[in-house]
Design an enzyme around this catalytic site. Structure first.
Site, mmCIF file in Angstrom:
data_model
loop_
_atom_site.group_PDB
_atom_site.id
_atom_site.type_symbol
_atom_site.label_atom_id
_atom_site.label_comp_id
_atom_site.label_asym_id
_atom_site.label_seq_id
_atom_site.Cartn_x
_atom_site.Cartn_y
_atom_site.Cartn_z
ATOM 1 N N MET A 1 34.507 41.924 43.441
ATOM 2 C CA MET A 1 35.581 41.322 42.348
ATOM 3 C C MET A 1 36.468 42.451 42.284
ATOM 4 O O MET A 1 36.425 43.656 42.582
ATOM 5 C CB MET A 1 34.651 41.088 41.207
ATOM 6 C CG MET A 1 33.604 39.997 41.069
ATOM 7 S SD MET A 1 34.437 38.567 40.958
ATOM 8 C CE MET A 1 33.206 37.387 40.746
ATOM 9 N N CYS A 2 37.677 41.927 41.474
ATOM 10 C CA CYS A 2 38.741 42.760 41.362
ATOM 11 C C CYS A 2 38.798 43.351 39.870
ATOM 12 O O CYS A 2 37.586 43.093 38.988
ATOM 13 C CB CYS A 2 40.202 41.938 41.286
ATOM 14 S SG CYS A 2 40.195 40.996 42.944
ATOM 15 N N GLU A 3 39.569 44.141 39.276
ATOM 16 C CA GLU A 3 39.667 44.702 38.081
ATOM 17 C C GLU A 3 40.966 44.456 37.479
ATOM 18 O O GLU A 3 41.901 44.793 38.112
ATOM 19 C CB GLU A 3 39.138 46.098 37.998
ATOM 20 C CG GLU A 3 37.782 46.377 38.216
ATOM 21 C CD GLU A 3 36.852 47.358 37.711
ATOM 22 O OE1 GLU A 3 37.688 48.090 36.442
ATOM 23 O OE2 GLU A 3 36.014 48.007 37.824
ATOM 24 N N HIS A 77 46.541 45.395 37.930
ATOM 25 C CA HIS A 77 45.403 44.837 38.674
ATOM 26 C C HIS A 77 44.890 45.558 40.101
ATOM 27 O O HIS A 77 45.824 46.108 40.777
ATOM 28 C CB HIS A 77 45.644 43.351 39.242
ATOM 29 C CG HIS A 77 44.745 42.492 40.043
ATOM 30 N ND1 HIS A 77 44.201 42.687 41.335
ATOM 31 C CD2 HIS A 77 43.858 41.458 39.760
ATOM 32 C CE1 HIS A 77 43.711 41.882 41.938
ATOM 33 N NE2 HIS A 77 43.374 41.213 40.708
ATOM 34 N N ILE A 78 43.660 45.745 40.489
ATOM 35 C CA ILE A 78 43.107 46.421 41.338
ATOM 36 C C ILE A 78 42.402 45.204 41.960
ATOM 37 O O ILE A 78 41.598 44.671 41.589
ATOM 38 C CB ILE A 78 42.468 47.720 41.295
ATOM 39 C CG1 ILE A 78 41.330 47.671 40.427
ATOM 40 C CG2 ILE A 78 43.357 48.810 40.923
ATOM 41 C CD1 ILE A 78 40.516 48.974 40.091
#
Length: 255
Positions: A1-3, A77-78
């Site tokens: 998942m991204c963060e 966003h990462i």
């Protein structure tokens, strides 16, 4: 998942401290090594920085950790890729024009059957389910409002309904902004914190860094930060329940 990372403030504020903590999760202390991006709104314009390389090792990211670009609204966003190759066109946040405004979108999660979403004239450039979802929402807005709307809170209430529908396709945590309002929708995991007077100290979880906000603020400042997971260890972050949405303007919670 991204963060995800977002900020809404009532005065131009830098996000160096929060981004320094997030950046460590981009390939160093976290698996989100497949690109990163950040958008700073300035008046009607916005500065966009994106890199398909890991945030922890990106020279551009290191510059932004220390360069205090001040803005009232920021989305970052990462990425941990799941749909779409590792490439600049698949790197969040995504930008589009609607009603003469720059809209920005970032997503954390996975959606099924995303290519079946009707996007109208908002054709995706990349292959991610996230960009398809963004184009879908913009298309729904354009179909819903034949003329440029002036009641933006009501517009974001409609976006909430769109997000509820998209959530049926999978995990759908998002940040969306028109440059004034910051809309937040939680499918599984999002937190927020509002900092205002009296300000105190904060210490990052992922980096040995502490800041005394009292030395960098005035009594009138209001700053809200949204993140996938809390960034500091000595503050109380509010968890957003699945299916809930929040709208912020100038750091204040609207609904």
């Amino acid at each position: 998942m991204c963060e995800l990372l977002g900020m809404s403030a009532n005065i131009p504020t830098d996000i160096c401290f929060s981004f320094k903590g997030l950046a460590k999760r981009g390939g160093d202390r976290g698996p989100h090594k497949d690109g990163w991006g950040m958008v700073f709104y300035e008046g009607k314009g916005c500065r966009t920085f994106k890199d398909p390389k890991a945030c922890s090792f990106s020279p551009i990211a290191r510059m932004l950790e220390d360069y205090p670009i001040k803005s009232k609204l920021v989305i970052a966003h990462i990425r941990q890729a799941n749909k779409g190759k590792i490439a600049l066109e698949n790197t969040h946040p995504f930008n589009r024009e609607l009603w003469g405004k720059n809209w920005t979108f970032a997503h954390n999660g996975q959606l099924n059957n995303h290519k079946k979403l009707p996007t109208g004239r908002f054709e995706p450039v990349g292959q991610t389910d996230s960009e398809y979802a963004f184009c879908y929402i913009l298309n729904k807005l354009e179909l819903r409002y034949k003329n440029k709307p002036h009641n933006l809170p009501n517009v974001f209430r409609f976006v909430k309904r769109c997000a509820d529908d998209l959530r049926q396709l999978g995990v759908f945590n998002l940040l969306l902004s028109d440059g004034q309002y910051l809309f937040v929708y939680c499918s599984t995991n999002l937190y927020w914190i509002t900092r205002k007077s009296p300000f105190g100290k904060a210490r990052l979880i992922d980096e040995d860094v502490e800041i005394d906000f009292q030395k960098h603020t005035t009594p009138n400042d209001v700053v809200t930060v949204i993140a996938t997971n809390p960034l500091t260890s000595n503050e109380v972050w509010q968890k957003i329940a699945p299916g809930e949405s929040y709208l912020f303007k100038h750091g204040e919670h609207i609904f």
